[in-house]
Design an enzyme around this catalytic site. Structure first.
Site, PDB file in Angstrom:
ATOM      1  N   CYS A  43       0.835  -1.214   0.000  1.00  0.00           N
ATOM      2  CA  CYS A  43       0.000   0.000   0.000  1.00  0.00           C
ATOM      3  C   CYS A  43       0.866   1.259   0.000  1.00  0.00           C
ATOM      4  CB  CYS A  43      -0.921  -0.021   1.209  1.00  0.00           C
ATOM      5  SG  CYS A  43      -1.942   1.446   1.326  1.00  0.00           S
ATOM      6  N   CYS A  48      -1.646   1.681  -2.973  1.00  0.00           N
ATOM      7  CA  CYS A  48      -2.638   2.753  -2.778  1.00  0.00           C
ATOM      8  C   CYS A  48      -2.044   4.155  -2.803  1.00  0.00           C
ATOM      9  CB  CYS A  48      -3.349   2.599  -1.434  1.00  0.00           C
ATOM     10  SG  CYS A  48      -3.340   0.980  -0.691  1.00  0.00           S
ATOM     11  N   LYS A  51      -0.089   5.276  -6.036  1.00  0.00           N
ATOM     12  CA  LYS A  51      -1.114   5.259  -7.094  1.00  0.00           C
ATOM     13  C   LYS A  51      -2.008   6.485  -7.008  1.00  0.00           C
ATOM     14  CE  LYS A  51      -4.885   3.860  -6.060  1.00  0.00           C
ATOM     15  NZ  LYS A  51      -5.480   2.536  -5.964  1.00  0.00           N
ATOM     16  N   TYR A  99       6.060   4.420   9.657  1.00  0.00           N
ATOM     17  CA  TYR A  99       5.707   3.040  10.040  1.00  0.00           C
ATOM     18  C   TYR A  99       6.808   2.442  10.914  1.00  0.00           C
ATOM     19  CZ  TYR A  99       1.523   2.052   7.233  1.00  0.00           C
ATOM     20  OH  TYR A  99       0.242   2.003   6.735  1.00  0.00           O
ATOM     21  N   ALA A 115      11.965 -14.272   5.516  1.00  0.00           N
ATOM     22  CA  ALA A 115      11.690 -15.281   6.545  1.00  0.00           C
ATOM     23  C   ALA A 115      10.995 -16.491   5.923  1.00  0.00           C
ATOM     24  CB  ALA A 115      10.803 -14.670   7.627  1.00  0.00           C
ATOM     25  N   TYR A 177      -9.428  -3.161 -11.281  1.00  0.00           N
ATOM     26  CA  TYR A 177      -9.320  -1.772 -10.857  1.00  0.00           C
ATOM     27  C   TYR A 177      -7.926  -1.193 -11.073  1.00  0.00           C
ATOM     28  CZ  TYR A 177      -7.080  -2.629  -6.257  1.00  0.00           C
ATOM     29  OH  TYR A 177      -6.208  -2.946  -5.250  1.00  0.00           O
ATOM     30  N   GLU A 181      -7.221   2.178 -13.153  1.00  0.00           N
ATOM     31  CA  GLU A 181      -6.544   3.307 -12.513  1.00  0.00           C
ATOM     32  C   GLU A 181      -5.314   3.744 -13.307  1.00  0.00           C
ATOM     33  OE1 GLU A 181      -7.883   2.467  -7.909  1.00  0.00           O
ATOM     34  OE2 GLU A 181      -5.959   1.710  -8.557  1.00  0.00           O
ATOM     35  N   GLY A 264      -4.005  -9.492 -12.118  1.00  0.00           N
ATOM     36  CA  GLY A 264      -4.227 -10.172 -10.840  1.00  0.00           C
ATOM     37  C   GLY A 264      -2.958 -10.375 -10.051  1.00  0.00           C
ATOM     38  N   ASP A 305      -3.758  -9.756   2.112  1.00  0.00           N
ATOM     39  CA  ASP A 305      -3.893 -10.300   0.757  1.00  0.00           C
ATOM     40  C   ASP A 305      -3.508 -11.776   0.660  1.00  0.00           C
ATOM     41  OD1 ASP A 305      -4.486  -7.693   0.218  1.00  0.00           O
ATOM     42  OD2 ASP A 305      -2.941  -7.400  -1.320  1.00  0.00           O
ATOM     43  N   THR A 313      -6.390  -2.519   1.804  1.00  0.00           N
ATOM     44  CA  THR A 313      -5.610  -2.138   2.975  1.00  0.00           C
ATOM     45  C   THR A 313      -6.432  -2.045   4.266  1.00  0.00           C
ATOM     46  OG1 THR A 313      -3.764  -1.146   1.865  1.00  0.00           O
ATOM     47  CG2 THR A 313      -4.382  -0.126   3.937  1.00  0.00           C
ATOM     48  N   HIS A 438     -27.071  21.208  -0.947  1.00  0.00           N
ATOM     49  CA  HIS A 438     -27.214  21.706  -2.306  1.00  0.00           C
ATOM     50  C   HIS A 438     -26.220  22.831  -2.575  1.00  0.00           C
ATOM     51  CE1 HIS A 438     -29.355  22.348  -6.020  1.00  0.00           C
ATOM     52  NE2 HIS A 438     -29.388  23.646  -5.779  1.00  0.00           N
ATOM     53  N   GLU A 443     -26.039  14.909  -3.005  1.00  0.00           N
ATOM     54  CA  GLU A 443     -27.460  15.060  -2.639  1.00  0.00           C
ATOM     55  C   GLU A 443     -28.349  14.154  -3.490  1.00  0.00           C
ATOM     56  OE1 GLU A 443     -29.470  18.819  -3.545  1.00  0.00           O
ATOM     57  OE2 GLU A 443     -27.870  19.309  -4.950  1.00  0.00           O
TER      58      GLU A 443
HETATM   59  C1  LIG Z   1      -1.293  -0.936  -7.615  1.00  0.00           C
HETATM   60  C2  LIG Z   1      -2.094  -1.220  -6.371  1.00  0.00           C
HETATM   61  C3  LIG Z   1      -2.994  -0.285  -5.920  1.00  0.00           C
HETATM   62  C4  LIG Z   1      -3.730  -0.535  -4.771  1.00  0.00           C
HETATM   63  N1  LIG Z   1      -4.627   0.407  -4.366  1.00  0.00           N
HETATM   64  C5  LIG Z   1      -5.369   0.197  -3.250  1.00  0.00           C
HETATM   65  C6  LIG Z   1      -6.276   1.185  -2.787  1.00  0.00           C
HETATM   66  O1  LIG Z   1      -6.442   2.239  -3.397  1.00  0.00           O
HETATM   67  N2  LIG Z   1      -6.980   0.938  -1.669  1.00  0.00           N
HETATM   68  C7  LIG Z   1      -6.832  -0.239  -0.967  1.00  0.00           C
HETATM   69  O2  LIG Z   1      -7.489  -0.409   0.075  1.00  0.00           O
HETATM   70  N3  LIG Z   1      -5.972  -1.202  -1.383  1.00  0.00           N
HETATM   71  C8  LIG Z   1      -5.247  -1.009  -2.505  1.00  0.00           C
HETATM   72  N4  LIG Z   1      -4.354  -1.963  -2.925  1.00  0.00           N
HETATM   73  C9  LIG Z   1      -4.274  -3.230  -2.168  1.00  0.00           C
HETATM   74  C10 LIG Z   1      -3.417  -3.057  -0.915  1.00  0.00           C
HETATM   75  O3  LIG Z   1      -2.160  -2.537  -1.264  1.00  0.00           O
HETATM   76  C11 LIG Z   1      -3.270  -4.400  -0.221  1.00  0.00           C
HETATM   77  O4  LIG Z   1      -4.563  -4.931   0.025  1.00  0.00           O
HETATM   78  C12 LIG Z   1      -2.534  -4.291   1.092  1.00  0.00           C
HETATM   79  O5  LIG Z   1      -1.263  -3.734   0.937  1.00  0.00           O
HETATM   80  C13 LIG Z   1      -2.414  -5.674   1.732  1.00  0.00           C
HETATM   81  O6  LIG Z   1      -1.650  -5.613   2.895  1.00  0.00           O
HETATM   82  P1  LIG Z   1      -0.899  -6.913   3.394  1.00  0.00           P
HETATM   83  O7  LIG Z   1      -0.421  -6.596   4.777  1.00  0.00           O
HETATM   84  O8  LIG Z   1      -1.734  -8.104   3.218  1.00  0.00           O
HETATM   85  O9  LIG Z   1       0.335  -7.109   2.418  1.00  0.00           O
HETATM   86  P2  LIG Z   1       1.428  -6.122   1.857  1.00  0.00           P
HETATM   87  O10 LIG Z   1       1.098  -4.719   2.106  1.00  0.00           O
HETATM   88  O11 LIG Z   1       1.657  -6.561   0.452  1.00  0.00           O
HETATM   89  O12 LIG Z   1       2.715  -6.455   2.748  1.00  0.00           O
HETATM   90  C14 LIG Z   1       3.371  -7.691   2.656  1.00  0.00           C
HETATM   91  C15 LIG Z   1       4.834  -7.454   3.015  1.00  0.00           C
HETATM   92  O13 LIG Z   1       5.465  -8.714   3.234  1.00  0.00           O
HETATM   93  C16 LIG Z   1       6.784  -8.648   2.717  1.00  0.00           C
HETATM   94  N5  LIG Z   1       7.210 -10.042   2.513  1.00  0.00           N
HETATM   95  C17 LIG Z   1       6.694 -10.935   1.640  1.00  0.00           C
HETATM   96  N6  LIG Z   1       7.275 -12.153   1.804  1.00  0.00           N
HETATM   97  C18 LIG Z   1       8.175 -11.992   2.819  1.00  0.00           C
HETATM   98  C19 LIG Z   1       9.084 -12.901   3.468  1.00  0.00           C
HETATM   99  N7  LIG Z   1       9.146 -14.187   3.135  1.00  0.00           N
HETATM  100  N8  LIG Z   1       9.861 -12.403   4.464  1.00  0.00           N
HETATM  101  C20 LIG Z   1       9.808 -11.088   4.832  1.00  0.00           C
HETATM  102  N9  LIG Z   1       8.959 -10.208   4.253  1.00  0.00           N
HETATM  103  C21 LIG Z   1       8.149 -10.670   3.269  1.00  0.00           C
HETATM  104  C22 LIG Z   1       6.631  -7.819   1.449  1.00  0.00           C
HETATM  105  O14 LIG Z   1       7.861  -7.248   1.042  1.00  0.00           O
HETATM  106  C23 LIG Z   1       5.626  -6.768   1.913  1.00  0.00           C
HETATM  107  O15 LIG Z   1       6.263  -5.626   2.427  1.00  0.00           O
HETATM  108  C24 LIG Z   1      -3.572  -1.754  -4.058  1.00  0.00           C
HETATM  109  C25 LIG Z   1      -2.658  -2.698  -4.510  1.00  0.00           C
HETATM  110  C26 LIG Z   1      -1.927  -2.441  -5.661  1.00  0.00           C
HETATM  111  C27 LIG Z   1      -0.951  -3.476  -6.128  1.00  0.00           C
END
Ligand SMILES: Cc1cc2nc3c(=O)[nH]c(=O)nc-3n(C[C@H](O)[C@H](O)[C@H](O)COP(=O)(O)OP(=O)(O)OC[C@H]3O[C@@H](n4cnc5c(N)ncnc54)[C@H](O)[C@@H]3O)c2cc1C
Length: 455
Positions: A43, A48, A51, A99, A115, A177, A181, A264, A305, A313, A438, A443
């Site tokens: 994100c 997000c 983007k 963060y 990991a 989406y 976008e 996807g 995800d 997010t 209005h 509205e």
């Molecule tokens: C182009 C795009 C636009 C988006 N726009 C939106 C939006 O507008 N609004 C919205 O709500 N959502 C949006 N999303 C979706 C949103 O980004 C995800 O739903 C969200 O980030 C999921 O969070 P997460 O914690 O599941 O995983 P992530 O945020 O993907 O975090 C997973 C983390 O794990 C790390 N990782 C993976 N494997 C390992 C490992 N083995 N060891 C250590 N670290 C590892 C990765 O590097 C990553 O930092 C968008 C996604 C994309 C691709």
């Protein structure tokens, strides 16, 4: 003396992992989190946030044109992709830092590296072995690309955020989406954009009226949308441009400067050691969890995800918070995935909450539909040919509003408010009792008097 190094070990410092780890730390648990790229996850780094910054940039093109109708003369406006990307990079670095600071404040140990599980209580990062009472898999997803000849020439959203120059002609493959976008971003910034989508209409899963309305509006802005179209190969030409062989294009091929796949995302579970540790995965590799985000192994949880539920997010954050509360807050906390609003930051944007018309008809049998398509006030002076769509889906029997959908300026902001009413189960009569503001587009949601259809 506890036999484990940590109470919770989180793999992945994205939306879900960071929230769970921070909250667990605040509850007093001993927590570590591993991240192999950058803190903040998809994100913040390549989803997000960047983007939406790019979508804002794209909209300025129209704003500058529209300003003329309001008496402004704007000359000499130019755009620099390099400046936009540099500014975007600075902002995401700042957010990633915030963060990291939040994790540090919650006493969460951050471990850089990839990991993987050795067993249900042991994680390996390089040569290091760390034990934990509970493990949280929050590894997110990764853009998938098909194995077609020349696929190495194609980019995904990951690389689109890092392009050195704005491509003059872009082919976007996919109809979801992210495709919509990026079509709006590239088109707004001056690229010639073609979408090739194998389905019947873009935005599968969204309300059918939303899908056709956005298709029409994007078409008016100049995005070429090829439906029932697939790309079978990509070749780099001698002069450096790309040629994509695709069905549905005149001559069966399209010359362009970039091909972006938005077809996807796959759960990041390969080489994580999950199946070997007994964690059940679905057919696409996502972690199967119950409503408490618990996997088939009692002390291993998964959020976001990687679980193939709602890839958004705020949902990942909600799930992360629920896991921390269940494990360390003394309250078993399930996650409610109903009536989650979402947006498409296309040009124009989409906001949606609840059931589509076809979902409601299948689930409830009888539905009343209220909708309006109109020219927003702003465009009476700008002269722009853009229409806004608002639509309510109502359960005929209970008169509850079960779905609200909008395409048009500010739709995501407006639908966030309407989502409260849908989640609270308000009826159409209660919408009607609400006085509008209005003149606004919002509205329209409380002045839709004429039933468009009833089934
Ligand atoms: C182009 C795009 C636009 C988006 N726009 C939106 C939006 O507008 N609004 C919205 O709500 N959502 C949006 N999303 C979706 C949103 O980004 C995800 O739903 C969200 O980030 C999921 O969070 P997460 O914690 O599941 O995983 P992530 O945020 O993907 O975090 C997973 C983390 O794990 C790390 N990782 C993976 N494997 C390992 C490992 N083995 N060891 C250590 N670290 C590892 C990765 O590097 C990553 O930092 C968008 C996604 C994309 C691709």
């Amino acid at each position: 003396m506890t036999p484990f190094d940590y109470d919770l070990f989180t793999i992945g410092a994205g939306s879900g992992g960071v929230r769970a780890s921070r909250m667990a730390g605040q509850f007093g648990a001993r927590v570590a989190i591993a991240e192999n790229y950058r803190i903040g996850g998809t994100c913040v780094i390549r989803g997000c946030i960047p983007k939406k910054l790019l979508a804002y940039a794209a909209h300025y093109a129209e704003d500058l044109e529209d300003a003329r109708g309001f008496g402004w003369t704007i000359e000499g406006a130019t755009f620099s992709w390099a400046a936009l990307i540099a500014n975007k990079d600075r902002e995401i670095a700042r957010l990633s830092g915030i963060y990291a600071e939040a994790l540090a404040r919650a006493n969460v140990a951050v471990i850089e590296g990839t990991a993987r599980l050795i067993d249900a209580h042991t994680v390996a990062i390089g040569e290091r072995r760390i034990t934990a009472r509970n493990i949280l898999v929050a590894t997110g997803g990764w853009p998938s690309k098909p194995a077609i000849p020349g696929i190495e020439h194609a980019i995904t959203s990951n690389e689109a955020f890092e392009l050195k120059v704005l491509p003059r002609r872009v082919l976007i493959v996919g109809g979801g989406y992210v495709a919509a976008e990026f079509a709006g971003i590239f088109e707004g910034l001056g690229s010639e954009v073609t979408i090739a989508y194998r389905g019947e209409q873009i935005l599968r899963g969204f309300d059918d009226d939303v899908r056709t309305h956005l298709h029409d509006e994007m078409g008016k802005k100049g995005v070429h949308i090829l439906l029932k179209s697939t790309v079978s190969r990509i070749a780099r030409r001698a002069e450096g441009t790309l040629e994509a062989s695709l069905s549905g294009a005149p001559g069966g091929a399209l010359e362009c400067d970039a091909v972006m796949f938005a077809t996807g995302r796959t759960a990041n579970t390969a080489r994580l050691g999950l199946a070997e540790s007994g964690v059940k995965l679905d057919e696409e590799g996502g972690v199967v969890v119950d409503r408490f985000c618990r996997s088939s192994v009692g002390n291993i949880y998964a959020v976001g995800d990687v679980t193939h539920r709602l890839a958004l997010t705020p949902v990942a954050i909600r799930e992360g918070a629920a896991v921390a509360t269940t494990l360390f807050g003394g309250l078993q906390t399930p996650v409610d995935h109903n009536d989650v609003p979402s947006a498409v930051f296309s040009q124009p944007p989409v906001g949606t909450v609840g059931l589509t018309e076809s979902e409601a008809a299948a689930k409830l049998g009888k539905v009343d539909i209220y909708k309006a398509s109109f020219r927003p006030l702003r465009h009476t002076l700008s002269g722009r040919d853009e229409r806004t769509l608002v639509k309510l889906v109502v359960d005929s029997t209970t008169q509850r509003v079960v779905g609200a959908h909008m395409v048009g300026a500010d739709a995501p902001e407006i639908i966030q408010g309407i989502a409260l009413a849908v989640k609270a189960g308000l009826t159409k009569a209660q919408f009607d009792q609400t006085v509008g503001i209005h003149p606004t587009a919002a509205e329209e949601f409380v002045t839709l008097r004429e039933k468009f259809s009833a089934s």
